[in-house]
Motif scaffolding. Sequence first.
Motif, short mmCIF file in Angstrom:
data_model
loop_
_atom_site.label_atom_id
_atom_site.label_comp_id
_atom_site.label_asym_id
_atom_site.label_seq_id
_atom_site.Cartn_x
_atom_site.Cartn_y
_atom_site.Cartn_z
N GLY A 163 0.84 -1.20 0.00
CA GLY A 163 0.00 0.00 0.00
C GLY A 163 0.87 1.24 0.00
O GLY A 163 2.09 1.14 0.14
N GLY A 164 0.25 2.40 -0.19
CA GLY A 164 1.00 3.65 -0.17
C GLY A 164 1.78 3.88 -1.46
O GLY A 164 1.66 3.10 -2.42
N SER A 165 2.55 4.95 -1.51
CA SER A 165 3.34 5.21 -2.71
C SER A 165 4.72 5.72 -2.34
O SER A 165 4.93 6.24 -1.25
N ILE A 166 5.65 5.53 -3.26
CA ILE A 166 7.03 5.98 -3.05
C ILE A 166 7.29 7.11 -4.04
O ILE A 166 7.26 6.90 -5.26
N ILE A 167 7.51 8.30 -3.51
CA ILE A 167 7.78 9.45 -4.37
C ILE A 167 9.26 9.78 -4.25
O ILE A 167 9.73 10.08 -3.15
N TYR A 168 9.96 9.71 -5.37
CA TYR A 168 11.40 10.03 -5.34
C TYR A 168 11.63 11.27 -6.20
O TYR A 168 11.32 11.26 -7.39
#
Length: 277
Positions: A23-28
Motif C-alpha cells: 500500500g502507499g506510494s514511493i515518491i522520489y
Amino acid sequence: MGESGCGKTTCGRTVLKLYEPTGGSIIYDGKDITKLNPNAMLHYRRKMQIIFQDPYASLDARMTVGDIIGESIDIHKLMNKKERLERIHYLLDKVGLNAEHASRYPHEFSGGQRQRIGIARALAVQPEFIVCDEPISALDVSIQAQVVNMLEDLQEQLGLTYLFIAHDLSMVKHISNRVGVMYLGKMVEMAESNELYTKPLHPYTQALLSAIPIPDPDESEGRKRILLEGEIPSPIDPPPGCRFRVRCKYAKPICAEKQPEFKDMGGEHYVACHLFS
Ligand SMILES: Nc1ncnc2c1ncn2[C@@H]1O[C@H](COP(=O)(O)OP(=O)(O)OP(=O)(O)O)[C@@H](O)[C@H]1O
Ligand code: SF4
Ligand SMILES: [Mg+2]
C-alpha cells in the motif's frame, strides 16, 4: 527510529523497492516510482543505495574487497577496467582505508572496517540517496562516533541525502533534519528534528525521549523518566485501534476502536494519536 522489530528495515527496503509495497506510494524527487517496472527502475537503482545493518553478514566472504565495491559499477556497466580500479582505490581512500585493501577478503577486517567497506560499496555508483540501516548499531561504541562522523563528512562533500535508521533517539539527534518515530509497523510521529526533541506530542515519543540520559546531574534530577509498561504486541497480529494502546497511560475508549490518523498539527509536525484529533 523505533524499537527492534517495529519495521524499520522493512520500510527502508520498501522505499528502495527491494520489497514490493502492499500500500502507499514511493515518491522520489517528485516522481512516483511505486509501479515502475525493473527496467525503468534501473535508472533509479543507481541513484538509490543502501548500507546494511550487519557488516558481518552483508559482505560476500568469497569476494575480494575490490570486487565487492566494484560489483555495482559492473552491473551498471559504468567504467572500463582501469577507471574501475581507480574508482575503487579512490573510494577506499575516501572511507579511511587504503588501496592495498582491495585485494583482501572481508574476514581480514574488523567490524568498523567492514562497515567502511559497506559504505564504499554504497558510494561506488555515485548515488544521491542512501538508506543507512542502523549502520553503527553492530559496532563498538568507540567506533560508532568515527563512522557517524565519516557519514556526515561524506554527506557534506558529496551532497548526499540519507534515510538514517536507528533504534534510539539519542543516536539520530545530530545527524537528522527530520525524524520519524515508528511503532509496530506504523509511523506515529514525524517532525523537524529540533521540534521533535523539544515538543514531542505522541506519548510513545515522550517516553522514549525521557529515557535519554542527560549528562548534567542538576538538569537530570528534575526530570521524570516515563517507564513503559506492558508487553509489545506482535506485529503479525497488532491490536485493533491504536497499536500503542496497551502501553499508553492516556488511552481512552476511542483508542481501542479506531486507528488514529497521521495528521499534520502545523509546520509539518505529524502525529497519529487521538489526543490530537
Ligand atoms: N508494515 C509492515 N507490514 C508487514 N510486515 C511488517 C511491517 N513492518 C514490519 N513487518 C514485519 O515485522 C518484522 C520485523 O521487521 P523489521 O526487520 O523491518 O524490523 P526492524 O525495525 O528493522 O528491527 P531491528 O531493529 O531488529 O532491525 C519482519 O518480519 C517484517 O516482515
Ligand atoms: S491514540 Fe490513544 S492509546 Fe494511542 S497514543 Fe494516543 S492516547 Fe495513547
Ligand atoms: Mg532492522
